[in-house]
Design an enzyme around this catalytic site. Structure first.
Site, PDB file in Angstrom:
ATOM      1  N   TYR A  42      14.150 -32.304  30.624  1.00 12.86           N
ATOM      2  CA  TYR A  42      12.523 -33.232  30.363  1.00 12.86           C
ATOM      3  C   TYR A  42      12.358 -31.958  29.250  1.00 12.86           C
ATOM      4  CZ  TYR A  42       8.299 -34.441  29.868  1.00 12.86           C
ATOM      5  OH  TYR A  42       7.027 -35.021  29.041  1.00 12.86           O
TER       6      TYR A  42
ATOM      7  N   LYS B 232      11.650 -32.643  25.035  1.00 14.08           N
ATOM      8  CA  LYS B 232      10.720 -32.844  24.305  1.00 14.08           C
ATOM      9  C   LYS B 232      10.361 -31.579  23.104  1.00 14.08           C
ATOM     10  CE  LYS B 232       8.443 -35.687  26.158  1.00 14.08           C
ATOM     11  NZ  LYS B 232       7.120 -36.692  25.927  1.00 14.08           N
TER      12      LYS B 232
END
Length: 345
Positions: free
Chosen positions: A219, A223
């Site tokens: 994750y 990002k």
């Protein structure tokens, strides 16, 4: 003069016997450098405060006239739902894109009941990366004056998990949804904006993209990718009059964050989206990141401290982040064990 005397004494202690004239020049250079460094930090902080608390952002109507459209991905819940409602309140027609058709229908009815705008919906699973879904989205937006794109769709890990233990399907879904889904949607929308010489492309980022986040490695990496991509895109599209902005956010109460209680640092979606839409074009707490913003006041102050004062890539910060997520993982596993025990009794 006292500073010069101490400076000369230090040079003598170090065995550096320079001519008096050179000592004076060295002291002046050192003093000037230190003063400029401190002044730059102070001015940067003042700029952050002005951006967060005083200066307004670009008005939403500068991106498109009444009757223009906004496309919102991940629209059915949380931030996506709130972006849809607030943009509709501002007079934009809304294209709602999300996975669950029933939720989209309910939200579309709520929007048209409360506001005099139109809606279109598309039930689309971004994890499937289905070409037919993107073709349907293209068919919907072709001919529409799309002034705003909100790239909100996203996925995180179910619980903090070491990368070696991350399920392959979870890892694949995170990259497919967060990265590929955002890129493909944006590439469909921006040609019309480029032709009209106006528009807003707003992408939801995360502090996970600023700070390497152990146990959320996939994750965090997704990002960080969006951070670099959005900044590059912002430079490419600026000559066309298009505003590109990546929103750097800390925790918000949502199903993804699994946080339910608000606090000074954890706003609800309504307060957060209001801050975002009122500060478009302002860096907030991210003055060192072009085409990026941390517009919510507490997130902005945190982002400034982390990026301008601390070293976000340093071992100390990464280690603290790791410890925090290890603790979260332990609590989540204990909770899962308790729930498993209840079901077995």
């Amino acid at each position: 003069m006292e500073f010069l005397s101490k400076y000369t004494a230090c040079l003598s202690n170090w065995g550096l016997n320079l001519e008096p004239g050179l000592q004076t020049v060295g002291a002046a250079v050192l003093l000037t450098t230190g003063t400029l460094f401190i002044a730059s930090r102070v001015l940067t902080f003042v700029r952050v405060l002005l951006s967060l608390f005083v200066l307004p952002g670009k008005p939403l109507r500068s991106f498109g006239p009444k009757g223009s459209w906004a496309v919102v991905t991940g629209a059915s819940d949380g931030l996506g739902k709130e972006f849809s409602l607030q943009l509709a309140r501002a007079g934009f027609n809304i294209v709602l894109v999300s996975r669950t058709a029933s939720k989209l229908t309910t939200l579309a009815e709520e929007i048209t009941t409360k506001h005099s705008v139109q809606t279109k919906t598309l039930a689309m699973d971004y994890a499937a990366n289905n070409d037919a879904d993107y073709e349907e989205l293209k068919a919907i937006v072709d001919g529409l004056d799309v002034a705003v794109l909100i790239n909100n769709v996203g996925k995180s890990h179910d619980i903090p998990t070491p990368f070696a233990l991350t399920p392959e399907d979870e890892m694949t879904d995170i990259v497919t949804i967060n990265c590929l889904g955002t890129l493909r949607t944006t590439q469909l929308i921006i040609p019309g904006m480029m032709q009209r010489k106006r528009g807003l492309v707003l992408t939801m980022g995360s502090f996970g993209g600023l700070l390497p986040t152990p146990l959320l490695a996939t994750y965090s990496g997704s990002k960080a990718f969006l951070q670099q991509w959005s900044t590059s895109l912002g430079s490419e599209l600026e000559p066309y009059g298009i505003t590109v902005e990546l929103v750097q956010a800390y925790l918000i109460t949502s199903a993804m964050s699994k946080v339910r209680r608000t606090s000074a640092t954890i706003p609800d979606p309504r307060a957060f989206v209001k801050a975002v839409l009122s500060k478009i074009g302002r860096n907030g707490g991210s003055p060192g990141y072009a085409y990026s913003s941390s517009p919510y006041w507490s997130h902005g102050l945190m982002a400034w401290f982390l990026t301008c004062v601390m070293q976000p890539m340093g071992k100390l910060v990464v280690g603290q982040n790791k410890s925090m997520h290890e603790a979260i993982r332990k609590r989540a596993l204990r909770k899962a064990e308790r729930e498993k025990g209840k079901k077995s009794t």
